[in-house]
Design a protein around this motif. Structure first.
Motif, PDB file in Angstrom:
ATOM      1  N   THR A 119       0.834  -1.214   0.000  1.00 36.51           N
ATOM      2  CA  THR A 119       0.000   0.000   0.000  1.00 36.51           C
ATOM      3  C   THR A 119       0.866   1.261   0.000  1.00 36.51           C
ATOM      4  OG1 THR A 119      -0.233  -0.250   2.386  1.00 36.51           O
ATOM      5  CG2 THR A 119      -2.086  -0.980   1.021  1.00 36.51           C
ATOM      6  N   ALA A 120       2.010   1.203   0.707  1.00 40.50           N
ATOM      7  CA  ALA A 120       2.900   2.376   0.709  1.00 40.50           C
ATOM      8  C   ALA A 120       3.421   2.628  -0.714  1.00 40.50           C
ATOM      9  CB  ALA A 120       4.064   2.157   1.672  1.00 40.50           C
ATOM     10  N   ILE A 121       3.733   1.528  -1.419  1.00 43.63           N
ATOM     11  CA  ILE A 121       4.190   1.677  -2.819  1.00 43.63           C
ATOM     12  C   ILE A 121       3.068   2.306  -3.651  1.00 43.63           C
ATOM     13  CG2 ILE A 121       4.738   0.334  -4.913  1.00 43.63           C
ATOM     14  CD1 ILE A 121       6.364  -1.538  -3.041  1.00 43.63           C
ATOM     15  N   CYS A 122       1.837   1.832  -3.434  1.00 42.52           N
ATOM     16  CA  CYS A 122       0.693   2.384  -4.198  1.00 42.52           C
ATOM     17  C   CYS A 122       0.449   3.849  -3.849  1.00 42.52           C
ATOM     18  CB  CYS A 122      -0.572   1.581  -3.929  1.00 42.52           C
ATOM     19  SG  CYS A 122      -0.532  -0.020  -4.722  1.00 42.52           S
ATOM     20  N   ALA A 123       0.771   4.222  -2.631  1.00 44.66           N
ATOM     21  CA  ALA A 123       0.567   5.625  -2.235  1.00 44.66           C
ATOM     22  C   ALA A 123       1.623   6.527  -2.854  1.00 44.66           C
ATOM     23  CB  ALA A 123       0.590   5.751  -0.721  1.00 44.66           C
ATOM     24  N   TYR A 124       2.834   6.009  -2.969  1.00 44.29           N
ATOM     25  CA  TYR A 124       3.942   6.874  -3.392  1.00 44.29           C
ATOM     26  C   TYR A 124       4.222   6.837  -4.892  1.00 44.29           C
ATOM     27  CZ  TYR A 124       8.504   9.074  -3.621  1.00 44.29           C
ATOM     28  OH  TYR A 124       9.528   9.895  -3.954  1.00 44.29           O
ATOM     29  N   VAL A 125       4.329   5.624  -5.437  1.00 47.46           N
ATOM     30  CA  VAL A 125       4.799   5.496  -6.834  1.00 47.46           C
ATOM     31  C   VAL A 125       3.905   6.230  -7.848  1.00 47.46           C
ATOM     32  CG1 VAL A 125       5.307   3.818  -8.689  1.00 47.46           C
ATOM     33  CG2 VAL A 125       6.131   3.423  -6.376  1.00 47.46           C
ATOM     34  N   PRO A 126       2.571   6.070  -7.799  1.00 46.92           N
ATOM     35  CA  PRO A 126       1.761   6.806  -8.794  1.00 46.92           C
ATOM     36  C   PRO A 126       1.970   8.319  -8.705  1.00 46.92           C
ATOM     37  CG  PRO A 126       0.410   5.200  -7.635  1.00 46.92           C
ATOM     38  CD  PRO A 126       1.717   5.264  -6.920  1.00 46.92           C
ATOM     39  N   LEU A 127       2.138   8.827  -7.489  1.00 47.27           N
ATOM     40  CA  LEU A 127       2.338  10.274  -7.328  1.00 47.27           C
ATOM     41  C   LEU A 127       3.691  10.699  -7.875  1.00 47.27           C
ATOM     42  CD1 LEU A 127       0.796  10.880  -3.787  1.00 47.27           C
ATOM     43  CD2 LEU A 127      -0.223  11.289  -6.014  1.00 47.27           C
ATOM     44  N   TRP A 128       4.673   9.848  -7.649  1.00 48.17           N
ATOM     45  CA  TRP A 128       6.012  10.131  -8.181  1.00 48.17           C
ATOM     46  C   TRP A 128       5.960  10.163  -9.713  1.00 48.17           C
ATOM     47  CZ3 TRP A 128       9.329   6.517 -10.770  1.00 48.17           C
ATOM     48  CH2 TRP A 128      10.601   7.008 -11.009  1.00 48.17           C
ATOM     49  N   LEU A 129       5.162   9.262 -10.276  1.00 48.13           N
ATOM     50  CA  LEU A 129       5.061   9.189 -11.741  1.00 48.13           C
ATOM     51  C   LEU A 129       4.422  10.461 -12.341  1.00 48.13           C
ATOM     52  CD1 LEU A 129       3.945   5.472 -12.253  1.00 48.13           C
ATOM     53  CD2 LEU A 129       6.145   6.463 -12.871  1.00 48.13           C
ATOM     54  N   VAL A 130       3.522  11.084 -11.590  1.00 41.92           N
ATOM     55  CA  VAL A 130       2.832  12.265 -12.163  1.00 41.92           C
ATOM     56  C   VAL A 130       3.448  13.599 -11.710  1.00 41.92           C
ATOM     57  CG1 VAL A 130       0.601  11.115 -12.484  1.00 41.92           C
ATOM     58  CG2 VAL A 130       1.069  12.294 -10.335  1.00 41.92           C
ATOM     59  N   LEU A 131       4.579  13.510 -11.008  1.00 44.31           N
ATOM     60  CA  LEU A 131       5.216  14.734 -10.501  1.00 44.31           C
ATOM     61  C   LEU A 131       5.507  15.735 -11.633  1.00 44.31           C
ATOM     62  CD1 LEU A 131       6.083  15.665  -7.664  1.00 44.31           C
ATOM     63  CD2 LEU A 131       8.384  14.936  -8.231  1.00 44.31           C
ATOM     64  N   LYS A 132       6.055  15.227 -12.733  1.00 45.49           N
ATOM     65  CA  LYS A 132       6.386  16.107 -13.874  1.00 45.49           C
ATOM     66  C   LYS A 132       5.113  16.685 -14.488  1.00 45.49           C
ATOM     67  CE  LYS A 132      10.774  16.410 -14.494  1.00 45.49           C
ATOM     68  NZ  LYS A 132      11.227  17.775 -14.173  1.00 45.49           N
ATOM     69  N   LYS A 133       4.076  15.870 -14.490  1.00 47.68           N
ATOM     70  CA  LYS A 133       2.795  16.299 -15.077  1.00 47.68           C
ATOM     71  C   LYS A 133       2.224  17.487 -14.291  1.00 47.68           C
ATOM     72  CE  LYS A 133      -1.233  15.641 -17.295  1.00 47.68           C
ATOM     73  NZ  LYS A 133      -1.420  16.061 -18.632  1.00 47.68           N
ATOM     74  N   VAL A 134       2.428  17.456 -12.957  1.00 45.72           N
ATOM     75  CA  VAL A 134       1.933  18.555 -12.114  1.00 45.72           C
ATOM     76  C   VAL A 134       2.586  19.870 -12.537  1.00 45.72           C
ATOM     77  CG1 VAL A 134       1.865  19.460  -9.747  1.00 45.72           C
ATOM     78  CG2 VAL A 134       1.398  17.067 -10.166  1.00 45.72           C
ATOM     79  N   GLU A 135       3.884  19.808 -12.842  1.00 45.75           N
ATOM     80  CA  GLU A 135       4.599  21.036 -13.245  1.00 45.75           C
ATOM     81  C   GLU A 135       4.020  21.622 -14.538  1.00 45.75           C
ATOM     82  OE1 GLU A 135       8.678  19.871 -13.341  1.00 45.75           O
ATOM     83  OE2 GLU A 135       8.735  19.542 -11.187  1.00 45.75           O
ATOM     84  N   LEU A 136       3.462  20.771 -15.380  1.00 46.34           N
ATOM     85  CA  LEU A 136       2.944  21.252 -16.671  1.00 46.34           C
ATOM     86  C   LEU A 136       1.437  21.510 -16.648  1.00 46.34           C
ATOM     87  CD1 LEU A 136       4.920  18.862 -19.029  1.00 46.34           C
ATOM     88  CD2 LEU A 136       5.347  21.278 -18.659  1.00 46.34           C
ATOM     89  N   LEU A 137       0.832  21.210 -15.512  1.00 47.41           N
ATOM     90  CA  LEU A 137      -0.626  21.347 -15.427  1.00 47.41           C
ATOM     91  C   LEU A 137      -1.067  22.794 -15.644  1.00 47.41           C
ATOM     92  CD1 LEU A 137      -2.387  18.906 -14.771  1.00 47.41           C
ATOM     93  CD2 LEU A 137      -2.600  19.745 -12.452  1.00 47.41           C
ATOM     94  N   GLY A 138      -2.142  22.952 -16.372  1.00 44.56           N
ATOM     95  CA  GLY A 138      -2.700  24.294 -16.582  1.00 44.56           C
ATOM     96  C   GLY A 138      -2.088  25.034 -17.750  1.00 44.56           C
ATOM     97  N   GLU A 139      -1.257  24.357 -18.555  1.00 52.98           N
ATOM     98  CA  GLU A 139      -0.652  25.047 -19.706  1.00 52.98           C
ATOM     99  C   GLU A 139      -1.455  24.783 -20.965  1.00 52.98           C
ATOM    100  OE1 GLU A 139       3.509  24.724 -20.209  1.00 52.98           O
ATOM    101  OE2 GLU A 139       3.926  25.167 -18.124  1.00 52.98           O
TER     102      GLU A 139
END
Lengths: 255, 566
Positions: free
Chosen positions: B546-566
């Protein structure tokens, strides 16, 4: 020589095949108000959004207060404040809560933030409406709340997109005075506007953008040199550079 | 009206062939449905007239049949009144085209009539789909005169118009007290809550089916209520029946009185609404909220608060976003209703679970002792399952739409010096904390009622918190990938396919994650190991996964967050 607080170099932004901003380079120095003019769709808002970090350029660099907006975004954003053309603010926050939230985003100390909120609410005549939610504010009040939010952290660089749209003369005057004071204290103020009178009277230097390209930058005196008579108004210079002169002639004939 | 018809026609003309075929099939199906209701009502109403049925049931069938028109007309009137309220509120105050229409060289009355028709037509069509076939079925089964049929349609139309007229007055009275947007929020909130409570109470009472028995006599009694002499809506019904049975004088008087009464009501409502709207009376709030005077907050007074001191450990932007989100969610009634729904569902399902738990015939299962033991274990941890279910519903909204809910305000976050990881952490906390809090309340209540041991409760708590953390991570990451920041209508916040995909993944994740904690307990029983090994193994693999499920998906979308709203 004053410090360059906004530095754009070979800035390009493409949307597919369309080039919105084409190889723009200019500086805005501390202590000056820089007017950014251009017809609708010329690329003003796109350029501004790249400066404040809302858009990533296709190529080129933007530095704010010496920090690269792409590689050091947090430092660059810490130094800048932004007022958009449409003040989309959280409708369900009160004016006071909105400013406190912005204070938190900029990691201001809570005590310092409380004093600053008090000061800004008084300055922008929002004190009486401080506990009202933003959705009950008029357009002008939202615009002022947006400017207050941009000034919360006392930025070194302030970028404003059409700041006087929808404001009554008193509020417009207030904003102009505040921007001047900010520049006099050493900050760099960059604003885009369609009201050439404001640009002519307020701005120390002016940049004119047309079809994504920067066609002129300089003080009013430097821009006048571009005109043969040397006596032209900013309106004449603007229309001459952006191709609006022909339309003015047509309008004259139609009269 | 022409413009509206033109828009409808153009939408159809420019639609894809598949859509055109779909629309035609839909209309054919609706026509078929109407025909089916007609045939069914004719058959049923014909049967009701048989003396055998009356004798067997002991019900005065004649009275029941004569009550049906009044019942349908009441449904038309009140249905239109209630449904038009929301539509008219939107059309008159929130659509934004009223200023344009009133400024245009069009008579204001025409504008109002169009707005009323827009409000009435869809709901009227829906009610007519059921109402007209029943009316016609009644007419055919009783061999009513031909004049009955067009008059049925006419009476229904004028009643619907009168109801819409009154609804417009009601809207204007409400808007005089509340801002239109607030009124719309309140309407959506109360409508949603009412619908949910009714549907769930229906399910709930069904599960107690043996206690509630709606008999035919009771149903007939309800139908007969509509046949009350002093109800004006009953006059119309009686008039239609009288005309159908060729009692011309009484029929004409009753139907005529109804028509005059409804037309006068509609006319009065139309003129009054026009005046109120045009004079600005209905746009000016008479009662304003008492303003709280602004007082700068004393910072030192709250610094000793233990919660605040703990909160200081959290980065300031994270804390700010969490506080902002909780404030806006609480104040926006549409969001609040989405958050209250899981609580209502949770309470009702918990009650159902407890009721059925007592019926579990575990003794009757002839199984090996390890199976019985495993079943007991699974039953003991069913409280976690219920808490996870409630948490899942809350996380779907808070994590799945955590970024989308920012909408056009996202520029404020994007222009601020906030790290993408802080933004993700804030949104994670906004989703996770309420889900955990509510899950915990359910867990405590169910554990007390179920008399769980301290060890079982502690293990349940860890299972709950870890499973929810993983689910929050998954849903939030899908929420980032499918974020929609350009919505105007909050119902379109989660319009993307990725949001739905996230729900499917979360649904698959939940039993697997729960199983990783619970299965080792069953395995320990099977291999006759001490149960503590089961707990330790469950903690190890369950928490790890569960810790992996909590962390890994968020880590994967970290770059996407930086580009959000463009």
């Amino acid at each position: 020589m004053p410090e360059s607080l906004i530095e754009t170099r070979n800035l390009i932004k493409r949307y597919g095949d369309k080039v919105a901003v084409n190889n723009i380079s200019f500086d805005v120095y501390g202590g000056e108000v820089f007017g950014f003019l251009g017809p609708n769709g010329a690329g003003k808002t796109t350029t501004i959004k790249m400066i404040v970090g809302l858009l990533q350029p296709t190529s080129g660099t933007v530095k704010v207060a010496g920090y690269d907006v792409q590689t050091q975004p947090v430092f660059a954003k810490s130094a800048s404040g932004y007022v958009p053309d449409t003040p989309n603010l959280y409708a369900k926050l009160t004016g006071q809560e909105l400013l406190r939230f912005v204070g938190d985003l900029y990691s201001l100390d809570r005590g310092q933030a409380a004093r600053r909120i008090d000061e800004l609410l008084r300055k922008f005549d929002l004190f009486a409406a401080a506990n009202d939610t933003v959705d009950s504010y008029s357009h002008g009040m939202q615009q002022k709340a947006s400017l207050a939010a941009a000034l919360m952290h006392d930025p070194k660089v302030l970028v404003l997109d059409e700041p006087t749209v929808g404001l009554d003369p008193k509020s417009a005057r207030l904003i102009k005075d505040i921007l001047r004071q900010l520049a006099d204290r050493g900050a760099a103020v960059m604003l885009s506007t369609h009201i050439l009178e404001i640009a002519e009277r307020m701005c120390d230097r002016i940049g004119i953008i047309n079809k994504g390209e920067l066609v002129a930058v300089g003080t009013m005196a430097e821009l006048r040199v571009l005109d043969k008579t040397g006596q032209a108004s900013l309106e004449d210079i603007f229309l001459g550079l952006t191709g609006g002169a022909e339309e003015t002639e047509i309008a004259e004939i139609l009269k | 009206m022409r413009l509206r018809l033109r828009i409808t026609y153009n939408s159809f003309r420019h639609a894809k062939a598949s859509r055109k075929i779909g629309i035609l099939i839909l209309y054919l199906m609706l026509a078929g449905f109407g025909l089916f209701i007609l045939l069914l009502s004719r058959l049923f109403l014909g049967l009701m007239q048989s003396p055998e049925i009356a004798r067997y049931s002991g019900i005065d069938m004649k009275s029941v049949l004569t009550s049906i028109p009044a019942l349908i007309l009441s449904a038309v009137f009140f249905g239109t009144l209630l449904t038009s309220f929301g539509v008219l509120l939107q059309a008159l105050y929130l659509s934004g085209d009223m200023d344009f229409l009133i400024a245009a060289p069009i008579p204001i009355r025409a504008v109002f009539i169009v707005k009323l028709l827009q409000a009435v037509l869809p709901n009227f069509a829906l009610i007519s789909l059921f109402g007209i076939p029943i009316f016609f079925g009644l007419g055919i089964s009783n061999n009513y005169a031909l004049v009955y049929y067009p008059l049925v349609v006419l009476v229904m139309i004028v009643l619907a118009l009168a109801a819409a007229g009154l609804a417009s007055l009601l809207v204007m009275l409400v808007v005089r007290i509340l801002p239109p947007r607030r009124a719309a929020e309140l309407l959506a909130f109360s409508g949603g809550m009412f619908g949910l409570v009714c549907s769930q109470l229906g399910n709930f009472t069904n599960s107690f089916g043996q206690d509630i028995n709606i008999s035919g006599t009771r149903l007939a009694g309800i139908v007969l209520l509509a046949n009350t002499r002093w109800l004006p809506l009953n006059w119309a019904g009686q008039g239609l029946i009288a005309l159908g049975e060729s009692h011309w004088l009484s029929g004409t008087l009753l139907v005529g009185a109804t028509l005059v009464f409804t037309i006068v009501t509609f006319w009065f409502a139309l003129i009054t609404a026009e005046r109120w709207y045009y004079s600005g009376w209905a746009g000016m709030q008479a009662i304003t909220r008492k303003k709280k005077p602004y007082a700068p907050r004393s910072v030192n007074a709250t610094t000793n608060h233990i919660g605040l001191r703990m909160a200081r450990l959290v980065p300031s932007p994270v804390l700010g976003i969490v506080q902002k989100d909780f404030l806006t969610l609480r104040r926006d009634l549409r969001s609040l209703s989405q958050l209250i729904s899981p609580i209502i569902l949770g309470v009702l399902y918990t009650l159902t679970m407890f009721r059925s738990a007592g019926e579990a015939p575990i003794e009757s299962i002839e199984a090996s002792s390890w199976f019985a033991q495993s079943f007991d274990t699974a039953l003991a941890y069913s409280s976690v399952g219920m808490s996870l279910f409630v948490g899942w519903m809350i996380l779907s909204r808070l994590a799945g739409m955590g970024f989308s809910q920012e909408g056009r305000n996202y520029w404020l976050l994007k222009a601020a010096p906030v790290h993408a990881r802080h933004l993700l952490a804030a949104k994670f906390l906004v989703a996770y904390l309420p889900a955990l809090g509510l899950g915990l309340v359910f867990l405590i209540v169910i554990s007390v009622l179920d008399r769980l041991s301290a060890l079982e409760f502690l293990y349940s708590l860890i299972t709950l918190s870890m499973c929810q953390a993983g689910m929050a991570g998954i849903l939030l990451s899908f929420g980032v990938a499918g974020a929609n920041l350009t919505w105007d209508d909050p119902r379109r916040m989660n319009a993307g396919v990725l949001g739905c995909f996230g729900q499917i993944v979360a649904m698959l994740y939940l039993p697997v994650a729960f199983g990783l904690f619970i299965v080792p307990l069953g395995l320990a029983s099977f291999f006759e190991f001490p149960i503590i090994y089961g707990y330790l193994f469950g903690l190890l693999i369950g928490s790890g996964a569960t810790a992996i499920c909590a962390y890994v998906p968020l880590w994967l979308v970290l770059k996407k967050v930086e580009l959000l709203g463009e």
